[in-house]
Enzyme design. Structure first.
Site, PDB file in Angstrom:
ATOM      1  N   LYS A 149      -6.802   7.305  50.807  1.00 35.10           N
ATOM      2  CA  LYS A 149      -7.045   8.703  50.443  1.00 35.10           C
ATOM      3  C   LYS A 149      -8.469   9.005  50.897  1.00 35.10           C
ATOM      4  O   LYS A 149      -9.430   8.860  50.124  1.00 35.10           O
ATOM      5  CB  LYS A 149      -6.904   8.869  48.921  1.00 35.10           C
TER       6      LYS A 149
ATOM      7  N   ALA B 196      -5.177  15.921  51.502  1.00 35.11           N
ATOM      8  CA  ALA B 196      -5.515  16.613  50.252  1.00 35.11           C
ATOM      9  C   ALA B 196      -4.899  18.002  50.322  1.00 35.11           C
ATOM     10  O   ALA B 196      -5.098  18.720  51.311  1.00 35.11           O
ATOM     11  CB  ALA B 196      -7.027  16.714  50.091  1.00 35.11           C
ATOM     12  N   GLY B 197      -4.154  18.378  49.282  1.00 35.76           N
ATOM     13  CA  GLY B 197      -3.526  19.688  49.294  1.00 35.76           C
ATOM     14  C   GLY B 197      -2.497  19.799  50.397  1.00 35.76           C
ATOM     15  O   GLY B 197      -1.751  18.863  50.673  1.00 35.76           O
TER      16      GLY B 197
ATOM     17  N   GLY C 161       3.701  16.235  44.903  1.00 36.51           N
ATOM     18  CA  GLY C 161       4.147  14.851  44.860  1.00 36.51           C
ATOM     19  C   GLY C 161       3.811  14.008  46.076  1.00 36.51           C
ATOM     20  O   GLY C 161       4.503  13.018  46.359  1.00 36.51           O
ATOM     21  N   LYS C 162       2.751  14.340  46.793  1.00 39.65           N
ATOM     22  CA  LYS C 162       2.364  13.521  47.949  1.00 39.65           C
ATOM     23  C   LYS C 162       2.109  12.071  47.533  1.00 39.65           C
ATOM     24  O   LYS C 162       2.565  11.146  48.194  1.00 39.65           O
ATOM     25  CB  LYS C 162       1.104  14.080  48.623  1.00 39.65           C
TER      26      LYS C 162
ATOM     27  N   GLU D  88      -3.151   9.540  53.070  1.00 44.31           N
ATOM     28  CA  GLU D  88      -2.755  10.743  52.342  1.00 44.31           C
ATOM     29  C   GLU D  88      -3.811  11.841  52.446  1.00 44.31           C
ATOM     30  O   GLU D  88      -4.999  11.614  52.226  1.00 44.31           O
ATOM     31  CB  GLU D  88      -2.522  10.414  50.860  1.00 44.31           C
TER      32      GLU D  88
END
Length: 229
Positions: free
Chosen positions: A37, A118-119, A14-15, A116
């Site tokens: 992102k 990744a992972g 849920g980032k 944001e």
């Protein structure tokens, strides 16, 4: 400019939900906002090029409306770790690239910005570099999203330790309910509040329909917007 790097205890916890809720909270306070992102794998091929659903949501909830390529400069087709997705695409990623792209987008200087990841925290972008180097290069404080499910205590503590070991400030964390049937939820939450070395910014309820406007009510931006002492 209040800018933060947002990471998680794992992938699919849920980032993006938390990032969008933070952006919307900033919007409601009358701040200009921007979600970035820098790298996204698992994109879809469209008439306009590769597009990632998470990046599109960040674009939607940002008050500054930038071209997609500035929000998500590196888009990869395969839903794999970035270094593997890049290899499949015949590309080689470098930290210098990511830093350059992200810095360029940050020149728009929103009042509130979320970058944001990744992972989780330790995600390879090539054979020798990790994505966790990006916030270090940009000197961004970190927000941790804890996916509330069995095993979250270990994942949260290890991630927090890694962030601090990297010399970065863990400015806060958000508990995101991804398993509505999680046993001993309140007890686990209390344990996290006791052992994580940063304040809890909010506890998001389970929301299968992704009502960002409602989730805003569960977040507190005061810590993030306060000037460092």
């Amino acid at each position: 400019m209040a800018a933060f790097f947002l990471t998680g205890t794992d992938t699919s916890i849920g980032k993006t939900t938390v990032a969008c809720a933070l952006l919307q909270a900033a919007n409601q306070q009358g701040l200009s906002s921007l979600g970035i992102k820098p790298i996204a794998s698992g994109c879809e091929q469209t008439d306009e090029g590769l597009r990632n659903s998470d990046a599109l949501l960040l674009q939607q909830y940002s008050s500054l409306k930038l071209p997609y390529q500035e929000v998500n400069p590196i888009a990869l087709l395969e839903p794999l770790s970035p270094h593997l997705a890049a290899k499949k695409a015949g590309r080689r990623l470098t930290m210098n690239q990511l830093v350059g792209y992200t810095r360029a987008t940050l020149t728009h200087r929103p009042q509130f910005c979320v970058v944001e990841g990744a992972g989780g925290w330790r995600v390879p972008i090539n054979d020798r570099e990790m994505l966790s180097a990006l916030p270090k290069e940009l000197n961004l404080p970190v927000i941790l999203v804890v996916g509330m499910r069995l095993g979250c205590l270990n994942h949260a503590v290890l991630t927090a330790e890694a962030i601090i070991k990297d010399g970065l400030r863990l400015v806060g964390w958000v508990a995101n309910t991804i398993d509505p049937t999680m046993a001993a939820f309140d007890e686990n939450l209390a344990t996290l509040k006791q052992i994580l070395p940063a304040p809890c910014l909010g506890v998001l309820p389970y929301d299968a329909e992704l009502h960002i406007e409602k989730l805003v009510n569960y977040l507190n931006l005061d810590v993030l917007l306060a000037k460092p002492v």
